[in-house]
Design a protein around this motif. Structure first.
Motif, PDB file in Angstrom:
ATOM      1  N   ARG A 110       2.462   4.765   0.135  1.00 29.12           N
ATOM      2  CA  ARG A 110       1.920   6.012   0.646  1.00 29.12           C
ATOM      3  C   ARG A 110       3.030   7.074   0.643  1.00 29.12           C
ATOM      4  O   ARG A 110       4.216   6.741   0.686  1.00 29.12           O
ATOM      5  CB  ARG A 110       1.395   5.844   2.081  1.00 29.12           C
ATOM      6  CG  ARG A 110       0.165   4.950   2.210  1.00 29.12           C
ATOM      7  CD  ARG A 110      -1.068   5.561   1.571  1.00 29.12           C
ATOM      8  NE  ARG A 110      -2.274   4.776   1.838  1.00 29.12           N
ATOM      9  CZ  ARG A 110      -2.699   3.768   1.093  1.00 29.12           C
ATOM     10  NH1 ARG A 110      -1.995   3.383   0.026  1.00 29.12           N
ATOM     11  NH2 ARG A 110      -3.824   3.129   1.394  1.00 29.12           N
TER      12      ARG A 110
ATOM     13  N   GLN B 123      -2.637  -1.946   7.605  1.00 31.73           N
ATOM     14  CA  GLN B 123      -3.221  -1.419   6.371  1.00 31.73           C
ATOM     15  C   GLN B 123      -3.452   0.084   6.572  1.00 31.73           C
ATOM     16  O   GLN B 123      -4.333   0.486   7.324  1.00 31.73           O
ATOM     17  CB  GLN B 123      -4.548  -2.104   6.054  1.00 31.73           C
ATOM     18  CG  GLN B 123      -5.186  -1.645   4.748  1.00 31.73           C
ATOM     19  CD  GLN B 123      -4.326  -1.975   3.532  1.00 31.73           C
ATOM     20  OE1 GLN B 123      -3.761  -3.062   3.449  1.00 31.73           O
ATOM     21  NE2 GLN B 123      -4.228  -1.047   2.589  1.00 31.73           N
TER      22      GLN B 123
ATOM     23  N   GLN C 108      -4.566   3.986   6.089  1.00 35.42           N
ATOM     24  CA  GLN C 108      -5.722   4.640   5.492  1.00 35.42           C
ATOM     25  C   GLN C 108      -5.358   5.191   4.116  1.00 35.42           C
ATOM     26  O   GLN C 108      -4.205   5.510   3.848  1.00 35.42           O
ATOM     27  CB  GLN C 108      -6.251   5.756   6.400  1.00 35.42           C
ATOM     28  CG  GLN C 108      -5.336   6.957   6.530  1.00 35.42           C
ATOM     29  CD  GLN C 108      -4.344   6.829   7.671  1.00 35.42           C
ATOM     30  OE1 GLN C 108      -3.794   5.749   7.920  1.00 35.42           O
ATOM     31  NE2 GLN C 108      -4.075   7.934   8.340  1.00 35.42           N
ATOM     32  N   ARG C 109      -6.363   5.318   3.254  1.00 37.50           N
ATOM     33  CA  ARG C 109      -6.089   5.773   1.886  1.00 37.50           C
ATOM     34  C   ARG C 109      -5.646   7.228   1.842  1.00 37.50           C
ATOM     35  O   ARG C 109      -4.803   7.613   1.033  1.00 37.50           O
ATOM     36  CB  ARG C 109      -7.328   5.581   1.018  1.00 37.50           C
ATOM     37  CG  ARG C 109      -7.636   4.128   0.672  1.00 37.50           C
ATOM     38  CD  ARG C 109      -8.760   4.030  -0.338  1.00 37.50           C
ATOM     39  NE  ARG C 109      -9.979   4.687   0.166  1.00 37.50           N
ATOM     40  CZ  ARG C 109     -10.992   5.049  -0.608  1.00 37.50           C
ATOM     41  NH1 ARG C 109     -10.933   4.849  -1.916  1.00 37.50           N
ATOM     42  NH2 ARG C 109     -12.069   5.611  -0.084  1.00 37.50           N
ATOM     43  N   ASP C 110      -6.224   8.048   2.658  1.00 39.32           N
ATOM     44  CA  ASP C 110      -5.874   9.468   2.681  1.00 39.32           C
ATOM     45  C   ASP C 110      -5.851   9.907   4.138  1.00 39.32           C
ATOM     46  O   ASP C 110      -6.307   9.179   5.024  1.00 39.32           O
ATOM     47  CB  ASP C 110      -6.895  10.286   1.883  1.00 39.32           C
ATOM     48  CG  ASP C 110      -6.396  11.689   1.543  1.00 39.32           C
ATOM     49  OD1 ASP C 110      -5.211  11.970   1.829  1.00 39.32           O
ATOM     50  OD2 ASP C 110      -7.187  12.484   1.006  1.00 39.32           O
TER      51      ASP C 110
ATOM     52  N   TRP D  68      -9.448  14.754   0.930  1.00 37.78           N
ATOM     53  CA  TRP D  68     -10.396  14.423  -0.129  1.00 37.78           C
ATOM     54  C   TRP D  68     -10.807  15.674  -0.923  1.00 37.78           C
ATOM     55  O   TRP D  68     -11.927  15.795  -1.413  1.00 37.78           O
ATOM     56  CB  TRP D  68     -11.643  13.732   0.428  1.00 37.78           C
ATOM     57  CG  TRP D  68     -11.338  12.446   1.126  1.00 37.78           C
ATOM     58  CD1 TRP D  68     -10.483  11.470   0.728  1.00 37.78           C
ATOM     59  CD2 TRP D  68     -11.905  11.992   2.360  1.00 37.78           C
ATOM     60  NE1 TRP D  68     -10.471  10.434   1.615  1.00 37.78           N
ATOM     61  CE2 TRP D  68     -11.347  10.719   2.635  1.00 37.78           C
ATOM     62  CE3 TRP D  68     -12.839  12.519   3.247  1.00 37.78           C
ATOM     63  CZ2 TRP D  68     -11.662   9.987   3.754  1.00 37.78           C
ATOM     64  CZ3 TRP D  68     -13.166  11.769   4.366  1.00 37.78           C
ATOM     65  CH2 TRP D  68     -12.582  10.527   4.621  1.00 37.78           C
TER      66      TRP D  68
ATOM     67  N   ALA E 196       0.853  -1.196   0.000  1.00 39.34           N
ATOM     68  CA  ALA E 196       0.000   0.000   0.000  1.00 39.34           C
ATOM     69  C   ALA E 196       0.881   1.235   0.000  1.00 39.34           C
ATOM     70  O   ALA E 196       1.007   1.910   1.023  1.00 39.34           O
ATOM     71  CB  ALA E 196      -0.927  -0.012   1.214  1.00 39.34           C
TER      72      ALA E 196
END
Length: 721
Positions: A291, A322, A324-326, A343, A289
Motif C-alpha cells: 500500500r 488486511q 483496505q484496498r483504497d 474510487w 498487501a
C-alpha cells in the motif's frame, strides 16, 4: 485480607519510534496492560507531530500544540518508560537497541515505527538549503521560523507535485498571501494519484490561490536562495520544501532484516523476518498487501499490533492485518475547504474541511484525553489517620518523597555531638567533614524514590544529586558506593536495569573524577537508588560564613518538584518535562569550581526548597536574607503548573517548615520557593564586588545562573519582595 502482591516483570517490549501506530498502542496499553511486561518507547523528542493536521498548521488553522502527540503523557498513561534518544541500530544476536549517548536498550520483543524522511541527500546542497516535509517536527520548526518573519515578497518552492506537495503549497499560499508559491514536479503531470475529478478540483484551487505548478522540472541540487533544475535551469526561492522522496533510515540494512526498497518487510502479523521484531506505519512494507505510505494505514495497524505484541510476550495466538484496498483521501486546499477522492469519485467544499477537521480532532482527542485510572478504595475498616497520610495525590518521586524539615529536625535533635576529634561537623550539615591528617574529607549520602521509568536517566541524575552536597562544600568527589532497591522482576530484567543505571552513574562519577567502587542491592516494592560519596577539599565551605552585604547567587532554575508531580498526574506538557530532566542532568561540578574560591557560604537546593535551604544557611551564619522574587530563574512551564494548582506532595511540609520565619507576597512564584528540587542548583553567598565576575563565568559555562538577593543583618529570617 492482604493486598495482592505486584507481579514480577519478566519481559521487555520496546517500541522504537513515536509514530501514530505506537502512540495508539501506548493508549491501548494503558487501558489493558499485560502483567509482567516492562514497556519502553524510544523517540528523539518528547512529542511527535500528527501528519493529518500538518497542512492545517502550515496554513495557520492549528497551533503547534494542537499538532503534537505528547509522548510523555502517553508513556505515563501506559506505565511505560520513555527514552529520549534516537535509535541507530539493532544487535539482533544480543537483542540490544543502540541509542547513542547511553547504554543499549535490551528487548525481548521490539516494534519499529520511526517514520521516514523526505530528504534527498544525494543531491548537492539539499541538506543545507531544503526543508524536507518529513520528519514532521523538524519541518514544522523550520516553517514556523520562516512564517514568523518572512521576506517582503517571499518566494516559496515545493519540490514534488504529489498530493502532499500540492496540499502544502496551497497551505503556504493561504498563510502568506503575499508569497509566490511554485510546485516543481519531475514528471509530465502532477497529482497523478488522484482521479480526474479530484485532480481538476485541486488544480482549480491552486489557480485560485495563485499556486503555479511546473512539470518536467526535476531537482538536481540546491543553493542558498535557489533551486537547480534539469536542463541548466534555476529558480529563485526563499524557502524550499522537499516532498518528492520517501527515504527510510540508513541504519536498517545493518540489522539484517529483510527489506523492500529499504523499508522493513512485514507479513500479515506485522512481524518482520525476525519474529521478535515488528514494524508499522510508513517504515513498514506490507509484503502481503503493498500500500502507499499513508497515515490511515498506520492508524488501523494499531489494534493488530497491540494484540500481537501481547501475544509475542505471552505465547498467545497472533492476529492478521488486511488493509483496505483504497481509502478516502481528504485533502485540504489552503483555506477551510477540502477535496475528497475515493474510487475516482470527487467531492469538494467547505463541509469536507469540517469533516476532515472532525476526524483529525477525534484522533487527537484519543491520544490527549487519557482516562484516569481509578485509585483503589480504602478498606471499609482502617486505622485512623490513613486518609490524611495518603493525601489526595500519589506520593512524588525524587526529593518530593522525603520527610519534612520540621520532622527531620526533631528526629535529629536527640543525636549526640561528635565524640571523635577527627569528626569536624555534627548532625544537620550538608555532609560530614572529617579530618584526615593534613587533608579534609567530606562524607555524604543521598537516595531517591524513582521519578522516571528510565533507569539510565535515573542513574545519571541521582549520581549528580548525590555529589551535590560535596560540590556545595567545595569538595572534589573521590569515591562512591551505590545502594539499589529493585522492584520484583526476573534475574535477567534485574540485571538489565542495574546495568543501565550503573553505566550512567559510573559515567557521571567518572566525569567528576570520582570512582564508583561498589555498593549493595536488594529487592523491594519499588525502584530506589542512592549513593554514598566521599570527597576531598582544601578549604571546605559550610553554611556558616555568609556576612551582611554579600549577594546570593543561584546556579539552576527552580521547578523540578512541581513538574515531576504534574507529570505523574499526566498534566505536564512533554517539552516541559524534558526541560526539567535536562536541568537535573546538568552537573554542578563546574559551578562548584567557580564558586569555591570566592563564596563565603554555600548550600545546594534540594528537598526543602530554596526557602528552606536558604533559611538553613542564614541560621548557620547568624544573618537574614532578602530575595528579589522576579529575579529567581524558573524552569519553563513551572510557574504555569503551580498557578494551575499542581504541586509536590512535600510542598505543604516545606511551607510549614518556613512558617514564621519569612514574609513573601502570595502567588505561584512564592510557592516555587518551597518546591523540592532534585539535582537542583548551588546557592552561594559571594562578596558583592565579585558577583558580576562570578555570574559571567557561570553563564559562560552554560548555567542559567542569577543574582537573586542579598545577605542582611539580623536573626535568621527571609524577606521576599
Amino acid at each position: 485480607m492482604h493486598a495482592a502482591p505486584a507481579l514480577p516483570l519478566t519481559r521487555d517490549i520496546v517500541l522504537i519510534g513515536g509514530g501514530h501506530t505506537h502512540a495508539l498502542v501506548l493508549r491501548m496499553w494503558g487501558m489493558n496492560p499485560l502483567p509482567g511486561v516492562r514497556l519502553t518507547v524510544i523517540n528523539p523528542t518528547p512529542s511527535a507531530a500528527y501528519s493529518g493536521m500538518l497542512p492545517g498548521h502550515v496554513a495557520g488553522h492549528y497551533t503547534r500544540d494542537e499538532l503534537q502527540l505528547d509522548l510523555v503523557k502517553l508513556a505515563r498513561h501506559a506505565g511505560a518508560r520513555l527514552i529520549l534518544g534516537r535509535a541507530t541500530g539493532i544487535d539482533r544476536a544480543r537483542r540490544l537497541i543502540e541509542v547513542p549517548g547511553r547504554a543499549p536498550i535490551a528487548y525481548d520483543v521490539a516494534s519499529i515505527d520511526i517514520g521516514i524522511t523526505a530528504e534527498m541527500p544525494q543531491l548537492p546542497g539539499f541538506l543545507d538549503h531544503v526543508a524536507p516535509a518529513k520528519p514532521l517536527d523538524a519541518f514544522a520548526d523550520a516553517w514556523d521560523a520562516f512564517a514568523a518573519n518572512p521576506p517582503e515578497s517571499p518566494k516559496i518552492a515545493v519540490v514534488g507535485g504529489g498530493v502532499a506537495g500540492v496540499e502544502l503549497a496551497m497551505a503556504c499560499a493561504h498563510r502568506l498571501p503575499q508569497a509566490q508559491v511554485t510546485v516543481y514536479e519531475a514528471a509530465p503531470e502532477a497529482l497523478r494519484a488522484l482521479g480526474t475529478g479530484a485532480r481538476n478540483a485541486m488544480l482549480a484551487h491552486c489557480a485560485r490561490l495563485g499556486v503555479t505548478i511546473e512539470t518536467d522540472a526535476a531537482l538536481i541540487g540546491a543553493e542558498k536562495g535557489r533551486l537547480l533544475l534539469e536542463g541548466d535551469r534555476t529558480a529563485e526561492a526563499d524557502f524550499i520544501i522537499g516532498t518528492g522522496a520517501t527515504k527510510p533510515a540508513d541504519w536498517l540494512p545493518e540489522t539484517g532484516l529483510d527489506l523492500t526498497d529499504g523499508f522493513v518487510t512485514v507479513g500479515p502479523t506485522l512481524q518482520s523476518s525476525d519474529p521478535a521484531i515488528f514494524a508499522a506505519g510508513d517504515i513498514a512494507h506490507l509484503s502481503h498487501a503493498p500500500r502507499p505510505k499513508a497515515g490511515v494505514y498506520a492508524v488501523r495497524e494499531a489494534k493488530p499490533l497491540f494484540a500481537n505484541l501481547r501475544a509475542a510476550a505471552s505465547g498467545g495466538a497472533m492476529k492478521t492485518y488486511q488493509p483496505q484496498r483504497d481509502y478516502l483521501k481528504l485533502i485540504s486546499t489552503g483555506g477551510k475547504q477540502a477535496v475528497a477522492d475515493k474510487w475516482g469519485l470527487p467531492l469538494n467544499g467547505a463541509w469536507l474541511w469540517r469533516w476532515k477537521d472532525h476526524i483529525d480532532r477525534k484522533f487527537m482527542a484519543k491520544v490527549h484525553d487519557l482516562p484516569a485510572m481509578p485509585t483503589p478504595p480504602l478498606p471499609r475498616e482502617h486505622a485512623q489517620g490513613i486518609a490524611e497520610v495518603l493525601g489526595s495525590k500519589p506520593m512524588c518521586g525524587g526529593c518530593g518523597a522525603k520527610l519534612g524539615g520540621q520532622a527531620l529536625r526533631e528526629a535529629l535533635s536527640d543525636l549526640p555531638a561528635p565524640a571523635r576529634a577527627d569528626v569536624l561537623s555534627g548532625p544537620g550539615d550538608d555532609a560530614a567533614v572529617l579530618s584526615c591528617g593534613t587533608q579534609t574529607q567530606v562524607f555524604t549520602t543521598d537516595h531517591v524514590r524513582a521519578f522516571t521509568e528510565d533507569p539510565w536517566l535515573l542513574g545519571r541524575i541521582v549520581a549528580l544529586h548525590a555529589m551535590s552536597d560535596a560540590w556545595a562544600m567545595g569538595a572534589a568527589p573521590q569515591a562512591a558506593l551505590a545502594q539499589v532497591t529493585l522492584p520484583r522482576q526476573s534475574e535477567e530484567l534485574g540485571a538489565r536495569t542495574l546495568r543501565e543505571m550503573l553505566s550512567a552513574a559510573s559515567e557521571a562519577f567518572r566525569d567528576a573524577g570520582c570512582d564508583l567502587v561498589g555498593g549493595h542491592t536488594s529487592m523491594g516494592a519499588e525502584l530506589t537508588l542512592g549513593f554514598t560519596v566521599t570527597g576531598l577539599a582544601e578549604r571546605p565551605l559550610g553554611q556558616d560564613g555568609a556576612t551582611p552585604g554579600e549577594v546570593l547567587i543561584l546556579t539552576k532554575p527552580l521547578g523540578t518538584g512541581v513538574i515531576l508531580a504534574a507529570e505523574m498526574a499526566k498534566h505536564a506538557p512533554g517539552d516541559v518535562v524534558a526541560g526539567a530532566l535536562e536541568s537535573m542532568g546538568r552537573s554542578s561540578a563546574e559551578a562548584s569550581a567557580i564558586l569555591a574560591p570566592i563564596a563565603s557560604a554555600t548550600t545546594d537546593v534540594t528537598g526543602f526548597g530554596l526557602a528552606g535551604h536558604l533559611l538553613g544557611l542564614c541560621e548557620a551564619s547568624g544573618v537574614s536574607a532578602e530575595l528579589n522574587l522576579a529575579a529567581i530563574p524558573l524552569l519553563d512551564g513551572a510557574e504555569a503548573l503551580a498557578e494551575a494548582g499542581e504541586h509536590s506532595t512535600l510542598l505543604p511540609q516545606n511551607i510549614a517548615n518556613c512558617a514564621g520565619r519569612m514574609t513573601a507576597p502570595p502567588g505561584p512564584r512564592t510557592e516555587l520557593l518551597h518546591d523540592p528540587q532534585t539535582s537542583g542548583g548551588l546557592l552561594a553567598s559571594v562578596p558583592a564586588a565579585q558577583a558580576t565576575e562570578v555570574l559571567a563565568k557561570l553563564e559562560a559555562a552554560g548555567y542559567r545562573a542569577a543574582q537573586i538577593g542579598v545577605i542582611a543583618e539580623g536573626p535568621a529570617f527571609l524577606r521576599v519582595r
